[in-house]
Motif scaffolding. Structure first.
Motif, PDB file in Angstrom:
ATOM      1  N   ILE A  48      -3.706   5.861   3.948  1.00 14.84           N
ATOM      2  CA  ILE A  48      -3.809   5.192   2.657  1.00 14.84           C
ATOM      3  C   ILE A  48      -5.150   5.512   1.988  1.00 14.84           C
ATOM      4  O   ILE A  48      -5.224   5.748   0.776  1.00 14.84           O
ATOM      5  N   LEU A  49      -6.237   5.527   2.799  1.00 17.29           N
ATOM      6  CA  LEU A  49      -7.548   5.860   2.242  1.00 17.29           C
ATOM      7  C   LEU A  49      -7.559   7.274   1.673  1.00 17.29           C
ATOM      8  O   LEU A  49      -8.119   7.522   0.591  1.00 17.29           O
ATOM      9  N   LYS A  50      -6.924   8.211   2.394  1.00 19.66           N
ATOM     10  CA  LYS A  50      -6.849   9.585   1.899  1.00 19.66           C
ATOM     11  C   LYS A  50      -6.020   9.653   0.615  1.00 19.66           C
ATOM     12  O   LYS A  50      -6.386  10.348  -0.338  1.00 19.66           O
ATOM     13  N   LEU A  51      -4.899   8.909   0.613  1.00 15.02           N
ATOM     14  CA  LEU A  51      -4.055   8.897  -0.579  1.00 15.02           C
ATOM     15  C   LEU A  51      -4.784   8.258  -1.762  1.00 15.02           C
ATOM     16  O   LEU A  51      -4.643   8.710  -2.907  1.00 15.02           O
ATOM     17  N   ALA A  52      -5.578   7.198  -1.469  1.00 11.70           N
ATOM     18  CA  ALA A  52      -6.327   6.547  -2.539  1.00 11.70           C
ATOM     19  C   ALA A  52      -7.357   7.494  -3.130  1.00 11.70           C
ATOM     20  O   ALA A  52      -7.535   7.554  -4.357  1.00 11.70           O
ATOM     21  N   ALA A  53      -8.048   8.233  -2.246  1.00  7.87           N
ATOM     22  CA  ALA A  53      -9.025   9.201  -2.730  1.00  7.87           C
ATOM     23  C   ALA A  53      -8.342  10.280  -3.561  1.00  7.87           C
ATOM     24  O   ALA A  53      -8.816  10.670  -4.634  1.00  7.87           O
ATOM     25  N   ALA A  54      -7.202  10.771  -3.067  1.00  6.68           N
ATOM     26  CA  ALA A  54      -6.452  11.789  -3.798  1.00  6.68           C
ATOM     27  C   ALA A  54      -5.920  11.218  -5.112  1.00  6.68           C
ATOM     28  O   ALA A  54      -5.891  11.903  -6.135  1.00  6.68           O
ATOM     29  N   LYS A  55      -5.499   9.934  -5.070  1.00  6.19           N
ATOM     30  CA  LYS A  55      -4.996   9.292  -6.283  1.00  6.19           C
ATOM     31  C   LYS A  55      -6.088   9.198  -7.331  1.00  6.19           C
ATOM     32  O   LYS A  55      -5.849   9.441  -8.527  1.00  6.19           O
ATOM     33  N   SER A  56      -7.306   8.860  -6.896  1.00  4.83           N
ATOM     34  CA  SER A  56      -8.420   8.774  -7.818  1.00  4.83           C
ATOM     35  C   SER A  56      -8.708  10.133  -8.443  1.00  4.83           C
ATOM     36  O   SER A  56      -8.915  10.239  -9.665  1.00  4.83           O
ATOM     37  N   ASP A  57      -8.712  11.175  -7.610  1.00  6.10           N
ATOM     38  CA  ASP A  57      -8.915  12.535  -8.125  1.00  6.10           C
ATOM     39  C   ASP A  57      -7.787  12.918  -9.074  1.00  6.10           C
ATOM     40  O   ASP A  57      -8.022  13.539 -10.120  1.00  6.10           O
ATOM     41  N   TYR A  94       0.823  -1.217   0.000  1.00  7.97           N
ATOM     42  CA  TYR A  94       0.000   0.000   0.000  1.00  7.97           C
ATOM     43  C   TYR A  94       0.854   1.262   0.000  1.00  7.97           C
ATOM     44  O   TYR A  94       0.686   2.137  -0.846  1.00  7.97           O
ATOM     45  N   ARG A  95       1.781   1.339   0.969  1.00  2.81           N
ATOM     46  CA  ARG A  95       2.574   2.562   1.079  1.00  2.81           C
ATOM     47  C   ARG A  95       3.544   2.696  -0.101  1.00  2.81           C
ATOM     48  O   ARG A  95       3.816   3.801  -0.564  1.00  2.81           O
ATOM     49  N   ALA A  96       4.042   1.553  -0.598  1.00  5.08           N
ATOM     50  CA  ALA A  96       4.925   1.604  -1.759  1.00  5.08           C
ATOM     51  C   ALA A  96       4.172   2.083  -2.991  1.00  5.08           C
ATOM     52  O   ALA A  96       4.700   2.867  -3.794  1.00  5.08           O
ATOM     53  N   TYR A  97       2.921   1.644  -3.147  1.00  2.00           N
ATOM     54  CA  TYR A  97       2.127   2.046  -4.306  1.00  2.00           C
ATOM     55  C   TYR A  97       1.913   3.559  -4.330  1.00  2.00           C
ATOM     56  O   TYR A  97       1.949   4.185  -5.395  1.00  2.00           O
ATOM     57  N   PHE A  98       1.696   4.124  -3.155  1.00  2.59           N
ATOM     58  CA  PHE A  98       1.448   5.563  -3.088  1.00  2.59           C
ATOM     59  C   PHE A  98       2.719   6.360  -2.788  1.00  2.59           C
ATOM     60  O   PHE A  98       2.659   7.536  -2.421  1.00  2.59           O
ATOM     61  N   ASN A  99       3.870   5.687  -2.943  1.00  3.64           N
ATOM     62  CA  ASN A  99       5.166   6.347  -2.783  1.00  3.64           C
ATOM     63  C   ASN A  99       5.313   6.988  -1.399  1.00  3.64           C
ATOM     64  O   ASN A  99       5.838   8.090  -1.253  1.00  3.64           O
ATOM     65  N   LYS A 100       4.864   6.270  -0.392  1.00  3.02           N
ATOM     66  CA  LYS A 100       5.004   6.718   0.995  1.00  3.02           C
ATOM     67  C   LYS A 100       6.045   5.843   1.693  1.00  3.02           C
ATOM     68  O   LYS A 100       6.124   4.641   1.466  1.00  3.02           O
ATOM     69  N   ALA A 101       6.840   6.478   2.563  1.00  4.65           N
ATOM     70  CA  ALA A 101       7.890   5.745   3.277  1.00  4.65           C
ATOM     71  C   ALA A 101       7.275   4.699   4.200  1.00  4.65           C
ATOM     72  O   ALA A 101       6.217   4.928   4.803  1.00  4.65           O
ATOM     73  N   ALA A 102       7.939   3.541   4.294  1.00  3.85           N
ATOM     74  CA  ALA A 102       7.481   2.488   5.204  1.00  3.85           C
ATOM     75  C   ALA A 102       7.655   2.931   6.651  1.00  3.85           C
ATOM     76  O   ALA A 102       8.521   3.738   6.983  1.00  3.85           O
ATOM     77  N   ILE A 103       6.797   2.410   7.524  1.00  2.00           N
ATOM     78  CA  ILE A 103       6.892   2.695   8.959  1.00  2.00           C
ATOM     79  C   ILE A 103       7.804   1.647   9.586  1.00  2.00           C
ATOM     80  O   ILE A 103       7.480   0.453   9.573  1.00  2.00           O
ATOM     81  N   PRO A 104       8.962   2.032  10.124  1.00  2.00           N
ATOM     82  CA  PRO A 104       9.908   1.032  10.651  1.00  2.00           C
ATOM     83  C   PRO A 104       9.409   0.368  11.930  1.00  2.00           C
ATOM     84  O   PRO A 104       8.562   0.928  12.649  1.00  2.00           O
ATOM     85  N   ASP A 105       9.956  -0.817  12.210  1.00  2.94           N
ATOM     86  CA  ASP A 105       9.594  -1.540  13.435  1.00  2.94           C
ATOM     87  C   ASP A 105       9.971  -0.765  14.682  1.00  2.94           C
ATOM     88  O   ASP A 105       9.351  -0.940  15.739  1.00  2.94           O
ATOM     89  N   SER A 106      10.994   0.086  14.576  1.00  2.00           N
ATOM     90  CA  SER A 106      11.403   0.871  15.744  1.00  2.00           C
ATOM     91  C   SER A 106      10.303   1.797  16.202  1.00  2.00           C
ATOM     92  O   SER A 106      10.280   2.227  17.365  1.00  2.00           O
ATOM     93  N   ILE A 107       9.369   2.108  15.316  1.00  2.00           N
ATOM     94  CA  ILE A 107       8.212   2.935  15.677  1.00  2.00           C
ATOM     95  C   ILE A 107       7.005   2.052  15.965  1.00  2.00           C
ATOM     96  O   ILE A 107       6.282   2.273  16.943  1.00  2.00           O
ATOM     97  N   ARG A 108       6.811   1.031  15.126  1.00  2.00           N
ATOM     98  CA  ARG A 108       5.611   0.193  15.280  1.00  2.00           C
ATOM     99  C   ARG A 108       5.626  -0.609  16.579  1.00  2.00           C
ATOM    100  O   ARG A 108       4.603  -0.734  17.252  1.00  2.00           O
ATOM    101  N   LYS A 109       6.788  -1.181  16.946  1.00  2.00           N
ATOM    102  CA  LYS A 109       6.825  -2.169  18.019  1.00  2.00           C
ATOM    103  C   LYS A 109       7.491  -1.682  19.300  1.00  2.00           C
ATOM    104  O   LYS A 109       7.738  -2.467  20.202  1.00  2.00           O
ATOM    105  N   VAL A 110       7.803  -0.409  19.396  1.00  2.14           N
ATOM    106  CA  VAL A 110       8.439   0.099  20.608  1.00  2.14           C
ATOM    107  C   VAL A 110       7.409   0.150  21.732  1.00  2.14           C
ATOM    108  O   VAL A 110       6.210   0.351  21.491  1.00  2.14           O
ATOM    109  N   GLY A 111       7.882  -0.050  22.971  1.00  2.52           N
ATOM    110  CA  GLY A 111       6.989   0.011  24.126  1.00  2.52           C
ATOM    111  C   GLY A 111       6.525   1.431  24.397  1.00  2.52           C
ATOM    112  O   GLY A 111       6.990   2.404  23.808  1.00  2.52           O
TER     113      GLY A 111
END
Length: 325
Positions: A157-166, A97-114
């Motif tokens: 992603i939903l916002k990007l998809a809507a913007a992509k459609s526009d 999803y993020r690659a399709y819309f050219n958005k940077a991936a969210i690293p595990d250091s942010i996703r899985k930190v306490g």
């Protein structure tokens, strides 16, 4: 039978029997009973605090503790399954999803930190099963945070998809004159011979030769920015502002089918081919602007022509012939 005790009477030179008073006997008996009671109480307390002596209440509490341990173990297994699912979603989110819309991936250091805090679980310390409860609570907190981050990512992603459609709808992606109405593609983008001065100059669009009155189509969604003949050389012309930095211009029209401020969609008829303004013959002069710079319209005809037709148009457009305006 208790022993009889004697003492020696030195005055009478004889042994005499010692007589114990009743009050003293009573005191000794009471002291013995008190000592026995204290010893019994102490022994009872010691027995209560040893694993060899359990009351019904102790057995009930022990059973509840075992049930809690079992429930925590089941909860941890369910969290293992949930972690597997969220890991798969996160991988798809980052790599698809993020690659399709050219958005940077969210690293595990942010996703899985306490969660922040010096000791968020201090209140859980000091119990027999504190480590089990603390570890489970930490896992729930981390999983909850991952779900929140993933939820926000999907919102993005939903916002990007809507913007992509526009965005895709706004791109000028079709020919402004249909092939069945074309006589020929008279001139393309680049340096061409001016029909009036016979000098080569930059031709900032493409000329489509067609009969007067042939329909002209909006090439992308947008708003009519102008529909007038006040610009020098263009005659009756229309400018559509598509957004995302795109504008298109349709010149030398015989008449309009839209007015300034009107919203149009790709494929709507906005006017008709003519020869108004600085024009040598009936045709449509068509320009595409991106971020206020002219670009070659040939790069945008992918919405309604085949590959063979595109090659033919590209061949004609690249010929250094004479323009019609």
């Amino acid at each position: 039978m208790s022993k009889v005790k004697y003492y020696y009477d030195s005055e009478n030179l004889a042994y005499r029997k010692i007589k114990t008073r009743k009050s003293k006997k009573f005191g000794v008996i009471m002291l013995f009973l008190l000592a026995a009671a204290l010893f019994g109480l102490l022994s009872f307390v010691v027995l209560l605090n040893t694993p060899y002596f359990e009351t019904p209440k102790d057995r009930l509490q022990a059973r509840e503790i075992e049930n809690l341990k079992l429930n925590y173990a089941i909860l941890n297994k369910k969290m293992d399954q949930a972690n597997g699912v969220i890991d798969a979603i996160e991988e798809r989110d980052n790599n698809l999803y993020r690659a399709y819309f050219n958005k940077a991936a969210i690293p595990d250091s942010i996703r899985k930190v306490g969660l922040p805090g010096l000791n968020r679980y201090k209140k859980l310390e000091g119990y027999d099963n504190s480590q089990l409860v603390m570890n489970t609570t930490k896992r729930i907190d981390v999983l909850s945070k991952e779900l929140v981050i993933q939820s926000k990512s999907l919102d993005d992603i939903l916002k990007l998809a809507a913007a992509k459609s526009d965005f895709l709808s706004a791109i000028p992606a079709i020919q402004p004159v249909r092939n069945e109405n074309l006589k020929q593609l008279a001139s393309g983008f680049g340096y061409r011979t001016d029909p009036f001065t016979k000098v080569k100059k930059m031709h900032e669009g493409m000329d489509f030769t067609a009969k007067t009155g042939s329909p002209v189509y909006a090439t992308g969604d947008g708003v009519i920015a102008r529909a007038d003949n006040s610009a020098s050389g263009y005659g009756n012309h229309i400018v559509i502002r598509h957004g995302f930095g795109y504008e298109t211009l349709y010149a030398h029209l015989s008449k309009y089918n839209a007015k300034a401020g009107q919203k149009v969609s790709r494929g709507d008829v906005i006017g008709y081919v003519g020869s108004t303004g600085r024009s040598e013959a009936p045709h449509l002069h068509y320009e595409v602007h991106k971020d206020q710079k002219v670009v070659n319209p040939l790069n945008f005809y992918y919405g309604n022509i085949s590959a063979v037709e595109y090659v033919a148009i590209a061949h004609l457009a690249n010929q250094e012939n004479q323009s019609l305006d």
